[in-house]
Scaffold this active site. Structure first.
Site, PDB file in Angstrom:
ATOM      1  N   TYR A 160      -4.425 -10.079  -3.549  1.00 23.82           N
ATOM      2  CA  TYR A 160      -4.033  -8.884  -2.797  1.00 23.82           C
ATOM      3  C   TYR A 160      -2.515  -8.801  -2.721  1.00 23.82           C
ATOM      4  O   TYR A 160      -1.839  -9.790  -2.426  1.00 23.82           O
ATOM      5  CB  TYR A 160      -4.612  -8.951  -1.369  1.00 23.82           C
ATOM      6  N   GLU A 252      -0.367  -0.370  -2.187  1.00 26.02           N
ATOM      7  CA  GLU A 252      -1.309  -1.479  -2.015  1.00 26.02           C
ATOM      8  C   GLU A 252      -2.072  -1.703  -3.318  1.00 26.02           C
ATOM      9  O   GLU A 252      -2.672  -0.777  -3.855  1.00 26.02           O
ATOM     10  CB  GLU A 252      -2.304  -1.131  -0.904  1.00 26.02           C
TER      11      GLU A 252
END
Ligand code: ADP
Ligand code: MG
Length: 442
Positions: A160, A252
């Site tokens: 991530y 993101e």
């Protein structure tokens, strides 16, 4: 929960990574007011983000976009998109697609993998023109008008990576975790130490993220070493440069994937930008136009009428001036056992036309059993509002409770009291109790 909802658009498109949002923003009404009033966010579809990423040197997989089932055949035959496996992804302004499902067909998964070329067509068919419901959308889901067909690549590990503006450190912050993928929200809850944050000093690193820091993020944040660490650091630097260049508020990447061939690739992207920076980015206008045809009609009405509107699952519609007051109104409805159908801030300078648009917006929601108008007259004159309410009231087919306070409130209430269909309230408690009462008895 209200805060979480208020920070999403009515599509449920998230304005900050869902799991760190509350950390990064102080969860106060003023934070909400700031975010709802002072800027609009431009959210990008995954394919739009990936086009920008490609231009900015990031590693992405090859993809094509279809908006019509007839376009699939050409793509299947296209030799430049040859792959052993394909991934088919519904393009909507919300995350959590992989674990989502379609409203009409019940088809499971807004992200599907297939090795069988002939299956692509049936998957695309199942997705197009149906509504995708995910953990980040409302119960109605979002209409899918575009589908991405991309080469699938075997992912060995999902990481991530995000960059966003952080209120606490007063600058960008890189958020990294070796445990990325579809369960990142769960990781943040059950194993928060696996989510690492790296505030960046804008004075020392205004243009480039130093290689040393990028390597530290790749090592300590993503848990990589050797060549993978070097490659991930390159992606991090490119991403940071792009974040600054494009005036992004959030980028993101989840997952940032390590492939079985040991490549570092950005498999999914969610971005949003500051509309205040539009004057220096022509492309933002194009993207807004591209997305406006897919915009929920309620979002469009709200945008055009300058209203901040977020639909919710309850049955009491609210019309309030000021985001803080709107939050307080929703809280007090909850307190008396009711549940708000929306967050609606009509702003400080609302006029009669604004009130009419607001009612129109509210009444598109068939769940609504009663309406609460809560106006604090400061600059705005309560009498003007009262006239607006009276003029627009025949649009409201359910009980309408009004609380007016501040400038010319007395005259306004006298006006309201001449109209039998509008119930005036003494104060906010009285208003909330009355409006909740209607939802219990009707
Ligand atoms: P969402 O975050 O909306 O669920 P993602 O794009 O992250 O959508 O896709 C969900 C999952 O699908 C990813 O976590 C990954 O496991 C898998 N996936 C996505 N793109 C690819 C790809 N190109 N190749 C292989 N797997 C993929
Ligand atoms: Mg994802």
């Amino acid at each position: 929960m209200l805060l979480r909802k208020a920070l999403t658009n009515s599509h449920g498109g998230v304005l900050l990574p869902s799991f760190i949002r509350n950390d990064v923003l102080t969860p106060t009404t003023s934070a909400v007011a700031y975010n709802c009033l002072s800027k609009r966010y431009i959210n990008l579809q995954e394919y739009q983000s990936k086009q920008l990423m490609e231009k900015n040197g990031l590693q992405i997989q090859k993809f094509r976009i279809v908006s019509d089932i007839d376009q699939v055949k050409n793509i299947i035959d296209d030799p430049t998109l040859k792959a052993n496996e394909y991934v088919i992804k519904a393009q909507v302004l919300a995350g959590g697609r992989g674990k989502g499902y379609f409203k009409n067909s019940g088809f499971k998964g807004g992200v599907k993998l297939t090795k069988n070329k002939t299956e692509i067509e049936s998957i695309v068919k199942a997705m197009l023109d149906d509504y995708l419901i995910t953990a980040q959308t409302t119960k109605d889901g979002i209409l899918v008008k575009k589908v991405m067909i991309a080469e699938a690549i075997d992912i060995k590990k999902e990481l991530y990576l995000a960059i966003l503006l952080d209120r606490a450190s007063g600058g960008p912050i890189v958020v990294a975790s070796p445990e990325g993928g579809m369960d990142i929200e769960k990781v943040a809850e059950t194993n928060p130490t696996a989510v690492h944050k790296f505030p960046i000093s804008i004075s020392e690193n205004s243009k480039d993220l130093e290689r040393q820091l990028a390597l530290r993020i790749a090592g300590e944040g993503l848990g990589l070493d050797g060549k993978l660490k070097e490659d991930a650091a390159t992606e991090i630097s490119h991403l940071y440069r792009m974040f600054l260049k494009l005036d992004a508020l959030q980028i993101e990447i989840n997952p940032l994937g390590i492939t079985t061939q040991n490549q570092v690739i950005c498999f999914d992207a969610k971005m949003n930008f500051d509309e205040n920076a539009m004057f220096r980015h022509e492309w933002m206008k194009q993207i807004m136009e591209e997305n406006s045809s897919e915009e929920d009609p309620r979002d469009r009405l709200a945008r055009e009428s300058n209203l901040n509107f977020v639909p919710m699952d309850g049955n009491i519609a609210c019309l309030v001036n000021g985001a803080g007051l709107a939050m307080a109104t929703m809280d007090i409805i909850h307190r008396y056992g009711g549940s708000p159908a929306n967050f609606l801030d009509v702003g400080g300078s609302v006029n009669q036309a604004g009130v009419e648009s607001a009612f129109k917006l509210i009444m598109t929601d068939k769940k609504v059993k009663a309406v609460l108008v809560n106006i604090f007259g400061g600059i705005v004159n309560c009498e003007t509002i009262a006239k607006g309410l009276i003029a627009a009231k025949n649009q409201v087919t359910v009980p309408l409770v009004v609380r007016l306070e501040g400038t010319n409130a007395e005259q306004a209430i006298n006006l309201i009291n001449t109209v039998p269909d509008i119930i005036s309230a003494k104060n906010l408690d009285d208003a909330a109790q009355k409006v909740v009462g209607f939802t219990k008895t009707t």
